[in-house]
Write a protein that holds these residues in place. Structure first.
Motif, PDB file in Angstrom:
ATOM      1  N   SER A  38      36.316  25.243  14.815  1.00 33.38           N
ATOM      2  CA  SER A  38      36.573  26.205  13.734  1.00 33.38           C
ATOM      3  C   SER A  38      35.328  27.038  13.460  1.00 33.38           C
ATOM      4  O   SER A  38      35.402  28.159  12.973  1.00 33.38           O
ATOM      5  CB  SER A  38      37.004  25.475  12.462  1.00 33.38           C
ATOM      6  OG  SER A  38      35.940  24.672  11.971  1.00 33.38           O
ATOM      7  N   HIS A  39      34.167  26.460  13.778  1.00 34.14           N
ATOM      8  CA  HIS A  39      32.907  27.172  13.536  1.00 34.14           C
ATOM      9  C   HIS A  39      32.549  28.101  14.693  1.00 34.14           C
ATOM     10  O   HIS A  39      31.673  28.940  14.565  1.00 34.14           O
ATOM     11  CB  HIS A  39      31.786  26.152  13.304  1.00 34.14           C
ATOM     12  CG  HIS A  39      30.493  26.770  12.907  1.00 34.14           C
ATOM     13  ND1 HIS A  39      30.364  27.561  11.784  1.00 34.14           N
ATOM     14  CD2 HIS A  39      29.259  26.757  13.477  1.00 34.14           C
ATOM     15  CE1 HIS A  39      29.123  27.991  11.701  1.00 34.14           C
ATOM     16  NE2 HIS A  39      28.427  27.528  12.707  1.00 34.14           N
ATOM     17  N   HIS A  40      33.239  27.943  15.811  1.00 30.81           N
ATOM     18  CA  HIS A  40      32.968  28.807  16.966  1.00 30.81           C
ATOM     19  C   HIS A  40      34.055  29.853  17.147  1.00 30.81           C
ATOM     20  O   HIS A  40      34.110  30.512  18.171  1.00 30.81           O
ATOM     21  CB  HIS A  40      32.829  27.962  18.248  1.00 30.81           C
ATOM     22  CG  HIS A  40      31.465  27.355  18.397  1.00 30.81           C
ATOM     23  ND1 HIS A  40      30.449  27.966  19.086  1.00 30.81           N
ATOM     24  CD2 HIS A  40      30.947  26.206  17.913  1.00 30.81           C
ATOM     25  CE1 HIS A  40      29.365  27.211  19.031  1.00 30.81           C
ATOM     26  NE2 HIS A  40      29.637  26.132  18.322  1.00 30.81           N
ATOM     27  N   PHE A  95      19.429  27.507   5.772  1.00 27.76           N
ATOM     28  CA  PHE A  95      19.188  28.197   7.027  1.00 27.76           C
ATOM     29  C   PHE A  95      20.488  28.587   7.729  1.00 27.76           C
ATOM     30  O   PHE A  95      20.757  29.759   7.982  1.00 27.76           O
ATOM     31  CB  PHE A  95      18.325  27.342   7.965  1.00 27.76           C
ATOM     32  CG  PHE A  95      18.361  27.875   9.369  1.00 27.76           C
ATOM     33  CD1 PHE A  95      17.762  29.101   9.659  1.00 27.76           C
ATOM     34  CD2 PHE A  95      19.031  27.207  10.383  1.00 27.76           C
ATOM     35  CE1 PHE A  95      17.850  29.642  10.935  1.00 27.76           C
ATOM     36  CE2 PHE A  95      19.121  27.740  11.660  1.00 27.76           C
ATOM     37  CZ  PHE A  95      18.521  28.961  11.931  1.00 27.76           C
ATOM     38  N   HIS A  96      21.305  27.593   8.019  1.00 23.31           N
ATOM     39  CA  HIS A  96      22.480  27.826   8.853  1.00 23.31           C
ATOM     40  C   HIS A  96      23.585  28.605   8.147  1.00 23.31           C
ATOM     41  O   HIS A  96      24.149  29.548   8.691  1.00 23.31           O
ATOM     42  CB  HIS A  96      23.016  26.484   9.365  1.00 23.31           C
ATOM     43  CG  HIS A  96      24.258  26.618  10.174  1.00 23.31           C
ATOM     44  ND1 HIS A  96      25.496  26.382   9.652  1.00 23.31           N
ATOM     45  CD2 HIS A  96      24.455  27.003  11.463  1.00 23.31           C
ATOM     46  CE1 HIS A  96      26.395  26.588  10.592  1.00 23.31           C
ATOM     47  NE2 HIS A  96      25.797  26.964  11.696  1.00 23.31           N
ATOM     48  N   ASP A  97      23.896  28.215   6.923  1.00 18.61           N
ATOM     49  CA  ASP A  97      25.039  28.839   6.257  1.00 18.61           C
ATOM     50  C   ASP A  97      24.685  30.107   5.499  1.00 18.61           C
ATOM     51  O   ASP A  97      25.497  31.016   5.400  1.00 18.61           O
ATOM     52  CB  ASP A  97      25.718  27.828   5.331  1.00 18.61           C
ATOM     53  CG  ASP A  97      26.386  26.722   6.153  1.00 18.61           C
ATOM     54  OD1 ASP A  97      25.678  25.766   6.517  1.00 18.61           O
ATOM     55  OD2 ASP A  97      27.571  26.848   6.471  1.00 18.61           O
ATOM     56  N   VAL A 100      21.659  32.468   8.433  1.00 19.07           N
ATOM     57  CA  VAL A 100      22.278  32.897   9.695  1.00 19.07           C
ATOM     58  C   VAL A 100      23.685  33.445   9.477  1.00 19.07           C
ATOM     59  O   VAL A 100      23.991  34.564   9.863  1.00 19.07           O
ATOM     60  CB  VAL A 100      22.328  31.758  10.749  1.00 19.07           C
ATOM     61  CG1 VAL A 100      23.026  32.241  12.018  1.00 19.07           C
ATOM     62  CG2 VAL A 100      20.928  31.289  11.079  1.00 19.07           C
ATOM     63  N   HIS A 101      24.552  32.647   8.845  1.00 12.60           N
ATOM     64  CA  HIS A 101      25.957  33.063   8.757  1.00 12.60           C
ATOM     65  C   HIS A 101      26.297  33.849   7.495  1.00 12.60           C
ATOM     66  O   HIS A 101      27.444  34.288   7.335  1.00 12.60           O
ATOM     67  CB  HIS A 101      26.872  31.849   8.907  1.00 12.60           C
ATOM     68  CG  HIS A 101      26.815  31.240  10.278  1.00 12.60           C
ATOM     69  ND1 HIS A 101      27.170  31.934  11.406  1.00 12.60           N
ATOM     70  CD2 HIS A 101      26.402  30.028  10.701  1.00 12.60           C
ATOM     71  CE1 HIS A 101      26.984  31.160  12.468  1.00 12.60           C
ATOM     72  NE2 HIS A 101      26.515  29.996  12.063  1.00 12.60           N
ATOM     73  N   ARG A 102      25.341  34.010   6.618  1.00 15.27           N
ATOM     74  CA  ARG A 102      25.523  34.825   5.410  1.00 15.27           C
ATOM     75  C   ARG A 102      26.769  34.478   4.610  1.00 15.27           C
ATOM     76  O   ARG A 102      27.556  35.373   4.262  1.00 15.27           O
ATOM     77  CB  ARG A 102      25.575  36.325   5.791  1.00 15.27           C
ATOM     78  CG  ARG A 102      24.424  36.777   6.668  1.00 15.27           C
ATOM     79  CD  ARG A 102      23.199  36.971   5.820  1.00 15.27           C
ATOM     80  NE  ARG A 102      22.017  37.080   6.665  1.00 15.27           N
ATOM     81  CZ  ARG A 102      21.234  38.138   6.728  1.00 15.27           C
ATOM     82  NH1 ARG A 102      21.468  39.179   5.978  1.00 15.27           N
ATOM     83  NH2 ARG A 102      20.195  38.145   7.504  1.00 15.27           N
ATOM     84  N   HIS A 125      23.634  30.351  20.600  1.00 12.18           N
ATOM     85  CA  HIS A 125      24.569  29.211  20.600  1.00 12.18           C
ATOM     86  C   HIS A 125      25.993  29.692  20.306  1.00 12.18           C
ATOM     87  O   HIS A 125      26.947  29.232  20.908  1.00 12.18           O
ATOM     88  CB  HIS A 125      24.148  28.160  19.570  1.00 12.18           C
ATOM     89  CG  HIS A 125      25.133  27.039  19.471  1.00 12.18           C
ATOM     90  ND1 HIS A 125      25.262  26.083  20.463  1.00 12.18           N
ATOM     91  CD2 HIS A 125      26.076  26.741  18.543  1.00 12.18           C
ATOM     92  CE1 HIS A 125      26.232  25.245  20.125  1.00 12.18           C
ATOM     93  NE2 HIS A 125      26.752  25.616  18.968  1.00 12.18           N
ATOM     94  N   HIS A 126      26.118  30.632  19.383  1.00  7.17           N
ATOM     95  CA  HIS A 126      27.444  31.100  18.986  1.00  7.17           C
ATOM     96  C   HIS A 126      28.091  32.059  19.970  1.00  7.17           C
ATOM     97  O   HIS A 126      29.282  32.313  19.877  1.00  7.17           O
ATOM     98  CB  HIS A 126      27.391  31.746  17.599  1.00  7.17           C
ATOM     99  CG  HIS A 126      27.574  30.727  16.523  1.00  7.17           C
ATOM    100  ND1 HIS A 126      28.797  30.217  16.192  1.00  7.17           N
ATOM    101  CD2 HIS A 126      26.675  30.099  15.738  1.00  7.17           C
ATOM    102  CE1 HIS A 126      28.640  29.326  15.227  1.00  7.17           C
ATOM    103  NE2 HIS A 126      27.360  29.228  14.937  1.00  7.17           N
ATOM    104  N   LYS A 127      27.301  32.603  20.897  1.00 11.57           N
ATOM    105  CA  LYS A 127      27.891  33.486  21.904  1.00 11.57           C
ATOM    106  C   LYS A 127      28.905  32.726  22.721  1.00 11.57           C
ATOM    107  O   LYS A 127      29.817  33.293  23.299  1.00 11.57           O
ATOM    108  CB  LYS A 127      26.796  34.036  22.829  1.00 11.57           C
ATOM    109  CG  LYS A 127      26.075  35.214  22.203  1.00 11.57           C
ATOM    110  CD  LYS A 127      25.613  36.201  23.251  1.00 11.57           C
ATOM    111  CE  LYS A 127      25.028  37.417  22.570  1.00 11.57           C
ATOM    112  NZ  LYS A 127      23.565  37.435  22.718  1.00 11.57           N
TER     113      LYS A 127
END
Ligand SMILES: [Zn+2]
Ligand SMILES: [Zn+2]
Length: 149
Positions: A38-40, A95-97, A100-102, A125-127
């Protein structure tokens, strides 16, 4: 003896990054892919199934603190281990949420080289939408090669 507890907290924090890397690479991209995918993929709502990992990881954190406080005589260090795990969770979330993911609206572009490096690594990583082909599984540490020119 405060330095001793600070040291335990720091060790737990650093160990969490190693554990998070391992879990991300072998568990979340392994048999728990069902939650992590779901995160990818592009998400619709505010929450995604991947958020359940945060709930899951809070159990050892709270558990350590509870055991540490209940059996103070011998297990007090475990309380600080729980603090280290929790601190990692907070820094990871920021950092992550957020950065990076705003997930919380945020406009500034970090100029700090360390932040730029880990942000770039996580974007790499998300590519990858694929479960097996992937790289850059760390969150707060990434290899030098991700530094943008
Ligand atoms: Zn992933
Ligand atoms: Zn991500």
């Amino acid at each position: 003896m405060y330095w001793y507890y600070i040291l335990i907290t720091l060790i737990a924090f650093v160990a969490m990054e190693a554990l998070a890397w391992f879990m991300h690479k072998y568990v979340m991209h392994g048999f728990m892919w069902n939650w992590h995918k779901s995160h990818h993929s592009p998400n619709e709502g505010i929450f995604e199934r991947n958020d359940l990992f945060a709930v899951l990881f809070s159990i050892p954190a709270v558990g350590s603190m509870m055991i540490g406080l209940t059996y103070r005589e011998e297990w007090y260090w475990l309380f600080w281990t729980g603090i280290g795990i929790t601190l990692y969770g907070v820094v990871y979330f920021v950092f992550h949420d957020i950065i990076v993911h705003r997930r919380i609206r945020f406009n500034a572009r970090p100029g700090n080289p360390y932040l730029k490096n880990i942000i770039r690594a996580h974007k790499v990583h998300h590519k990858n939408r694929d479960r097996n082909k992937g790289e850059a599984f760390g969150f707060l540490y990434s290899a030098k090669k991700y530094t943008a020119e």
